[in-house]
Design an enzyme around this catalytic site. Structure first.
Site, PDB file in Angstrom:
ATOM      1  N   SER A 132       0.765  -1.140  -0.424  1.00  0.00           N
ATOM      2  CA  SER A 132      -0.521   0.567   0.001  1.00  0.00           C
ATOM      3  C   SER A 132       0.562   0.995  -0.062  1.00  0.00           C
ATOM      4  O   SER A 132       2.188   1.154   0.798  1.00  0.00           O
ATOM      5  CB  SER A 132      -0.767  -0.248   1.461  1.00  0.00           C
ATOM      6  OG  SER A 132      -1.496   1.200   1.891  1.00  0.00           O
ATOM      7  N   TYR A 157      -1.796  -0.251  10.356  1.00  0.00           N
ATOM      8  CA  TYR A 157      -2.703  -1.173   8.821  1.00  0.00           C
ATOM      9  C   TYR A 157      -0.676  -0.394   8.010  1.00  0.00           C
ATOM     10  O   TYR A 157      -0.350  -1.632   7.990  1.00  0.00           O
ATOM     11  CB  TYR A 157      -3.629  -0.030   7.847  1.00  0.00           C
ATOM     12  CG  TYR A 157      -3.358  -0.545   6.638  1.00  0.00           C
ATOM     13  CD1 TYR A 157      -3.627  -1.961   6.394  1.00  0.00           C
ATOM     14  CD2 TYR A 157      -3.281   0.700   5.627  1.00  0.00           C
ATOM     15  CE1 TYR A 157      -4.130  -1.955   4.678  1.00  0.00           C
ATOM     16  CE2 TYR A 157      -3.156  -0.124   4.664  1.00  0.00           C
ATOM     17  CZ  TYR A 157      -3.996  -1.137   3.791  1.00  0.00           C
ATOM     18  OH  TYR A 157      -4.304  -1.898   3.016  1.00  0.00           O
TER      19      TYR A 157
HETATM   20  N1  LIG Z   1      -8.523  -0.603  -2.188  1.00  0.00           N
HETATM   21  C1  LIG Z   1      -7.268   0.335  -2.050  1.00  0.00           C
HETATM   22  O1  LIG Z   1      -7.144   2.053  -1.860  1.00  0.00           O
HETATM   23  C2  LIG Z   1      -6.009  -0.256  -1.557  1.00  0.00           C
HETATM   24  C3  LIG Z   1      -4.848   0.142  -1.845  1.00  0.00           C
HETATM   25  C4  LIG Z   1      -3.864   0.405  -1.018  1.00  0.00           C
HETATM   26  C5  LIG Z   1      -4.021  -1.197  -0.479  1.00  0.00           C
HETATM   27  N2  LIG Z   1      -4.495  -2.134  -0.895  1.00  0.00           N
HETATM   28  C6  LIG Z   1      -4.788  -3.273  -0.781  1.00  0.00           C
HETATM   29  O2  LIG Z   1      -4.841  -3.928  -1.769  1.00  0.00           O
HETATM   30  C7  LIG Z   1      -6.184  -5.356  -0.844  1.00  0.00           C
HETATM   31  C8  LIG Z   1      -6.926  -5.390  -1.768  1.00  0.00           C
HETATM   32  O3  LIG Z   1      -8.255  -4.176  -1.312  1.00  0.00           O
HETATM   33  P1  LIG Z   1      -9.387  -3.822  -1.424  1.00  0.00           P
HETATM   34  O4  LIG Z   1      -9.956  -2.389  -1.350  1.00  0.00           O
HETATM   35  O5  LIG Z   1     -10.153  -5.350  -2.395  1.00  0.00           O
HETATM   36  O6  LIG Z   1     -10.551  -4.875  -0.151  1.00  0.00           O
HETATM   37  P2  LIG Z   1     -11.217  -5.385   0.719  1.00  0.00           P
HETATM   38  O7  LIG Z   1     -11.694  -5.653   1.862  1.00  0.00           O
HETATM   39  O8  LIG Z   1     -12.748  -4.799  -0.734  1.00  0.00           O
HETATM   40  O9  LIG Z   1     -10.709  -7.156  -0.038  1.00  0.00           O
HETATM   41  C9  LIG Z   1     -10.467  -8.124   1.254  1.00  0.00           C
HETATM   42  C10 LIG Z   1     -11.132  -8.905   0.962  1.00  0.00           C
HETATM   43  O10 LIG Z   1     -10.629  -9.937   2.029  1.00  0.00           O
HETATM   44  C11 LIG Z   1     -10.690 -10.385   2.574  1.00  0.00           C
HETATM   45  N3  LIG Z   1     -10.668 -11.465   3.958  1.00  0.00           N
HETATM   46  C12 LIG Z   1     -10.480 -10.060   4.796  1.00  0.00           C
HETATM   47  N4  LIG Z   1      -9.352 -11.117   6.461  1.00  0.00           N
HETATM   48  C13 LIG Z   1      -9.190 -12.735   5.692  1.00  0.00           C
HETATM   49  C14 LIG Z   1      -8.989 -14.100   6.017  1.00  0.00           C
HETATM   50  N5  LIG Z   1      -8.724 -13.183   7.524  1.00  0.00           N
HETATM   51  N6  LIG Z   1      -9.207 -14.904   5.539  1.00  0.00           N
HETATM   52  C15 LIG Z   1      -9.335 -14.603   4.001  1.00  0.00           C
HETATM   53  N7  LIG Z   1     -10.169 -13.349   3.119  1.00  0.00           N
HETATM   54  C16 LIG Z   1     -10.132 -12.080   3.989  1.00  0.00           C
HETATM   55  C17 LIG Z   1     -12.359  -9.606   2.845  1.00  0.00           C
HETATM   56  O11 LIG Z   1     -13.437 -10.591   3.328  1.00  0.00           O
HETATM   57  C18 LIG Z   1     -12.729  -9.606   1.051  1.00  0.00           C
HETATM   58  O12 LIG Z   1     -12.893  -9.475   0.617  1.00  0.00           O
HETATM   59  C19 LIG Z   1      -6.251  -5.175   0.465  1.00  0.00           C
HETATM   60  O13 LIG Z   1      -4.326  -5.960   0.737  1.00  0.00           O
HETATM   61  C20 LIG Z   1      -5.820  -3.861   0.387  1.00  0.00           C
HETATM   62  O14 LIG Z   1      -4.924  -3.696   2.086  1.00  0.00           O
HETATM   63  C21 LIG Z   1      -5.730  -1.438  -1.201  1.00  0.00           C
END
Ligand SMILES: NC(=O)c1ccc[n+]([C@@H]2O[C@H](COP(=O)([O-])OP(=O)(O)OC[C@H]3O[C@@H](n4cnc5c(N)ncnc54)[C@H](O)[C@@H]3O)[C@@H](O)[C@H]2O)c1
Length: 328
Positions: A132, A157
């Site tokens: 991130s 985080y």
């Molecule tokens: N969306 C953004 O702007 C952004 C920015 C930087 C980094 N990220 C990273 O990208 C990745 C995806 O983000 P996103 O926005 O799609 O988030 P999101 O919350 O929509 O997706 C994450 C998914 O992981 C699943 N999950 C959580 N804990 C779990 C576990 N213990 N076992 C199995 N599944 C589990 C959740 O149910 C969810 O569906 C994450 O790692 C997040 O930290 C996202």
């Protein structure tokens, strides 16, 4: 080729899975459907993937918690993926202030489980994982480059994402595993997460409520449209010329003023927003801005979507998905 996508019912996982299916990959989705936000949205995404009939690739779903090592081991043994795209995590900067333990559990212990399963696979898969932009903390040198120091995270985080990068380096070094980390910069688009700023703004605007604007609007974010993020992921996964270990920014290379973003969204929705100016929140950073030269040089990544193009697509999806709630 077979790809295991953790967090496949999440916002980015859903879009990545859709694209890999279109490209003919066999996709195994893995998600535990946590209730951090509306589970119905996650179920709807998973149902949409399951109904993906026209794709040349096949899709199946495993409801597994990455913290359940035994179940995760069994999944790896049965599926033997060529690539693991690890997106499952507990996201959210502000939530990590109030709920620290789930970040340690999912983002650190869960990540270690993924590393261990990859390491012990008969044929260790290539691992691409989500880091991130938050690892840059309060850095003020712009744009953020991968060679910048990232030793001063300002939220738990961010600290867990930085920990992932360090753990990945160790495993890659010790066991000669290929592991690539992608630092995503504020991703947005259709099927968006309801806890993210654009969703909160749209919800407030459509219900005639004031928008909470932190740091009195003096905030800048490198907003990256979901199709560009997926394009960067696909290029990284499909490249065979990357080193054993590396970290790349995946952003848009435009740092947008938050007030301009609010204005664009308001114009799209045809409303005059009410703003509630508030001080900076704990854990937040004032600005993000991605240098994307490294990923461009490595795999030819070039983002295509401005916020003027992307925000209307998001707004149309938002109004249509939440039609019942926004028509009253
Ligand atoms: N969306 C953004 O702007 C952004 C920015 C930087 C980094 N990220 C990273 O990208 C990745 C995806 O983000 P996103 O926005 O799609 O988030 P999101 O919350 O929509 O997706 C994450 C998914 O992981 C699943 N999950 C959580 N804990 C779990 C576990 N213990 N076992 C199995 N599944 C589990 C959740 O149910 C969810 O569906 C994450 O790692 C997040 O930290 C996202």
């Amino acid at each position: 080729m077979k790809i295991l996508i953790t967090g496949s019912a999440g916002f980015i996982g859903f879009h990545a899975a859709s694209e890999f299916l279109r490209r003919g990959w066999n996709v195994i989705g893995l998600d535990s459907f946590t209730d951090y936000y509306d589970v119905r949205l996650k179920r709807n995404r998973a149902e949409t993937l399951a109904a993906f009939k026209k794709s040349p690739g096949t899709y199946s779903l495993r409801e597994v918690d990455i913290c359940d090592l035994e179940n995760l081991r069994q999944t790896f043994a049965e599926e033997t993926p060529d690539v693991v795209l690890h997106l499952a995590a507990q996201p959210g900067v502000r939530y990590s202030i109030s709920h620290p333990f789930v970040y340690q559990k999912t983002n650190v212990e869960g990540f270690l489980n993924i590393l261990e399963c990859c390491r012990h696979a008969t044929r260790p898969p290539k691992l691409v994982f989500a880091s991130s932009s938050s690892v840059y903390g309060g850095n003020t040198k712009m744009p953020f480059e991968e060679s910048d120091r990232v030793d001063t995270p300002v939220s738990l985080y961010a600290a867990t994402k930085r920990a992932n990068e360090l753990m990945a380096h160790t495993y890659s070094h010790l066991y000669r595993m290929q592991i690539i980390g992608l630092r995503f910069f504020t991703v947005y688009g259709p099927w968006y997460r309801p806890d993210m700023a654009l969703s909160l703004f749209a919800d407030a605007m459509l219900h005639d409520r004031p928008i909470k604007v932190f740091n009195n609007g003096d905030m800048f974010r490198d907003f990256t449209y979901i199709d560009d993020i997926v394009n960067g992921i696909v290029r990284t996964v499909e490249s065979d010329s990357l080193p054993l270990y590396d970290i790349f920014n995946l952003g848009n290379h435009r740092s947008e003023k938050l007030l301009d973003v609010i204005e664009t969204l308001a114009q799209t929705l045809g409303v005059t927003p009410k703003l509630e100016m508030l001080p900076m929140q704990a854990g937040d950073v004032k600005a993000t801005y991605a240098s994307i030269e490294k990923l461009h040089n490595a795999v030819g990544y070039v983002p295509q979507t401005t916020i003027q193009e992307g925000i209307p697509v998001f707004a149309r999806w938002y109004k249509s998905y939440y039609r019942d709630e926004t028509s009253s």
